[in-house]
Design a protein around this motif. Structure first.
Motif, mmCIF file in Angstrom:
data_model
loop_
_atom_site.group_PDB
_atom_site.id
_atom_site.type_symbol
_atom_site.label_atom_id
_atom_site.label_comp_id
_atom_site.label_asym_id
_atom_site.label_seq_id
_atom_site.Cartn_x
_atom_site.Cartn_y
_atom_site.Cartn_z
ATOM 1 N N ASP A 111 0.817 -1.217 0.000
ATOM 2 C CA ASP A 111 0.000 0.000 0.000
ATOM 3 C C ASP A 111 0.846 1.261 0.000
ATOM 4 N N VAL A 112 1.974 1.200 0.673
ATOM 5 C CA VAL A 112 2.892 2.336 0.762
ATOM 6 C C VAL A 112 4.305 1.816 0.533
ATOM 7 N N ARG A 113 5.054 2.509 -0.300
ATOM 8 C CA ARG A 113 6.447 2.143 -0.569
ATOM 9 C C ARG A 113 7.338 3.314 -0.162
ATOM 10 N N VAL A 114 8.276 3.039 0.725
ATOM 11 C CA VAL A 114 9.175 4.060 1.247
ATOM 12 C C VAL A 114 10.599 3.580 1.021
ATOM 13 N N ALA A 115 11.458 4.451 0.531
ATOM 14 C CA ALA A 115 12.838 4.088 0.216
ATOM 15 C C ALA A 115 13.815 4.812 1.129
ATOM 16 N N THR A 116 14.974 4.210 1.305
ATOM 17 C CA THR A 116 16.112 4.923 1.868
ATOM 18 C C THR A 116 16.935 5.480 0.707
ATOM 19 N N PRO A 117 17.884 6.370 0.982
ATOM 20 C CA PRO A 117 18.736 6.866 -0.110
ATOM 21 C C PRO A 117 19.512 5.773 -0.836
ATOM 22 N N ALA A 118 19.681 4.608 -0.197
ATOM 23 C CA ALA A 118 20.444 3.511 -0.809
ATOM 24 C C ALA A 118 19.604 2.633 -1.721
ATOM 25 N N ALA A 119 18.307 2.870 -1.798
ATOM 26 C CA ALA A 119 17.430 2.005 -2.583
ATOM 27 C C ALA A 119 17.656 2.182 -4.088
ATOM 28 N N THR A 120 17.589 1.081 -4.816
ATOM 29 C CA THR A 120 17.597 1.101 -6.279
ATOM 30 C C THR A 120 16.562 0.101 -6.776
ATOM 31 N N PHE A 121 16.077 0.337 -7.990
ATOM 32 C CA PHE A 121 14.988 -0.466 -8.537
ATOM 33 C C PHE A 121 15.293 -0.814 -9.988
ATOM 34 N N ALA A 122 14.967 -2.045 -10.383
ATOM 35 C CA ALA A 122 15.127 -2.435 -11.790
ATOM 36 C C ALA A 122 14.282 -3.664 -12.082
ATOM 37 N N GLU A 123 13.720 -3.667 -13.282
ATOM 38 C CA GLU A 123 13.041 -4.857 -13.831
ATOM 39 C C GLU A 123 14.009 -5.505 -14.806
ATOM 40 N N THR A 124 14.885 -6.356 -14.279
ATOM 41 C CA THR A 124 16.021 -6.863 -15.057
ATOM 42 C C THR A 124 15.714 -8.116 -15.865
ATOM 43 N N GLY A 125 14.520 -8.658 -15.736
ATOM 44 C CA GLY A 125 14.213 -9.915 -16.394
ATOM 45 C C GLY A 125 14.396 -9.894 -17.895
ATOM 46 N N LEU A 165 11.209 8.267 -6.649
ATOM 47 C CA LEU A 165 10.306 9.232 -6.021
ATOM 48 C C LEU A 165 9.642 10.107 -7.079
ATOM 49 N N ARG A 166 10.406 10.565 -8.045
ATOM 50 C CA ARG A 166 9.850 11.439 -9.086
ATOM 51 C C ARG A 166 8.762 10.737 -9.898
ATOM 52 N N MET A 167 8.940 9.455 -10.154
ATOM 53 C CA MET A 167 7.951 8.748 -10.975
ATOM 54 C C MET A 167 6.804 8.151 -10.164
ATOM 55 N N GLY A 168 6.879 8.269 -8.843
ATOM 56 C CA GLY A 168 5.805 7.760 -8.003
ATOM 57 C C GLY A 168 5.943 6.305 -7.603
ATOM 58 N N LEU A 169 7.091 5.718 -7.882
ATOM 59 C CA LEU A 169 7.324 4.334 -7.474
ATOM 60 C C LEU A 169 7.419 4.219 -5.958
ATOM 61 N N VAL A 170 7.955 5.258 -5.314
ATOM 62 C CA VAL A 170 7.935 5.369 -3.856
ATOM 63 C C VAL A 170 7.335 6.716 -3.490
ATOM 64 N N SER A 171 6.835 6.824 -2.266
ATOM 65 C CA SER A 171 6.202 8.072 -1.834
ATOM 66 C C SER A 171 7.114 8.940 -0.979
ATOM 67 N N ARG A 172 8.146 8.346 -0.408
ATOM 68 C CA ARG A 172 9.076 9.113 0.433
ATOM 69 C C ARG A 172 10.464 8.495 0.371
ATOM 70 N N ILE A 173 11.461 9.324 0.665
ATOM 71 C CA ILE A 173 12.820 8.854 0.918
ATOM 72 C C ILE A 173 13.160 9.258 2.345
ATOM 73 N N VAL A 174 13.443 8.277 3.171
ATOM 74 C CA VAL A 174 13.711 8.521 4.590
ATOM 75 C C VAL A 174 14.875 7.647 5.032
ATOM 76 N N ASP A 175 15.455 8.000 6.167
ATOM 77 C CA ASP A 175 16.546 7.186 6.694
ATOM 78 C C ASP A 175 16.041 5.910 7.350
ATOM 79 N N GLU A 176 14.846 5.965 7.944
ATOM 80 C CA GLU A 176 14.302 4.799 8.645
ATOM 81 C C GLU A 176 12.865 4.551 8.195
ATOM 82 N N PRO A 177 12.658 3.708 7.196
ATOM 83 C CA PRO A 177 11.311 3.476 6.677
ATOM 84 C C PRO A 177 10.331 2.916 7.698
#
Length: 229
Positions: A111-125, A165-177
């Motif tokens: 329902d909610v996706r929150v990232a830290t600054p270290a998060a990365t995302f890819a659809e590598t399949g 964050l810009r594309m809406g994949l996550v809603s926030r970037i925080v140090d402690e999700p």
């Protein structure tokens, strides 16, 4: 590979297979489904142990599947994502480190996706002749829009937390999700499931999921010799 603990109004569900970047086998998927559906708190917080959120499906498992087994594996992943999406509890994904393939798809079901600054995302399949088949072909365009979804899925490129964050994949970037999960849990527990249910109300995706699983199974069968990390 699933560890659970209750922390106030939050059930913490940890993907705990760091040596394989929290990649999923069938038993891991079933364990995640049980942990989420069995939670008795108003909020579930999903995170990964070690340096990754999740690498998605364990490719050592996928590479051994025949056509029918691949379809069944896709359907199992879809059922887990659906269980997250349809759970009574609000499910918060805390992404710290890489999320890849099925890891992105399971996060999309939250329902909610929150990232830290270290998060990365890819659809590598796509680089392996595959794609994520746990409902991602339906959820990714819904979350980020068709253009961004096509770009991510067809290029296999990696995006950082700021781009997510810009594309809406996550809603926030925080140090402690986990703090976001507790922030949500501090609200009225009777209102949370009602709001979730109303905002989740959309068209049936059963046909889309069936087609997705069939296409995934076809690709596993065709590319089995090349599926590996």
């Amino acid at each position: 590979m699933i560890e659970t603990a209750v922390d106030g109004g939050v059930t913490r569900v940890t993907l705990d297979r760091p040596a394989r970047r929290n990649a999923f086998t069938e038993s891991g998927l079933r364990g995640l489904r049980s942990a989420v559906t069995g939670a008795e708190t108003p909020v579930v917080y999903l995170s990964g142990a070690g340096e990754a959120f999740s690498a998605g499906a364990d490719l050592e498992v996928v590479g051994r599947l025949d056509h029918e087994e691949a379809r069944a594996f896709a359907r199992l992943g879809q059922s887990v994502a659906a269980a997250i999406e349809e759970a009574e509890a609000v499910v918060v994904a805390g992404i710290d480190g890489p999320a890849r393939g099925g890891g992105v798809e399971l996060a999309l079901a939250c329902d909610v996706r929150v990232a830290t600054p270290a998060a990365t995302f890819a659809e590598t399949g796509v680089s392996l002749g595959l794609f994520g088949a746990w409902g991602g072909t339906a959820r990714l365009p819904r979350v980020v829009g068709e253009g961004e979804a096509m770009d991510l899925a067809l290029s296999g490129r990696t995006v950082d937390a700021e781009a997510a964050l810009r594309m809406g994949l996550v809603s926030r970037i925080v140090d402690e999700p986990a703090d976001v999960a507790h922030e949500i849990a501090a609200n009225d527990p009777t209102a949370l499931p009602v709001l979730k249910r109303l905002m989740r109300d959309d068209a049936d995706r059963a046909v889309q999921h069936a087609r997705e699983a069939d296409a995934f199974a076809d690709l596993v069968e065709a590319n089995a010799a090349d599926i590996s990390w």
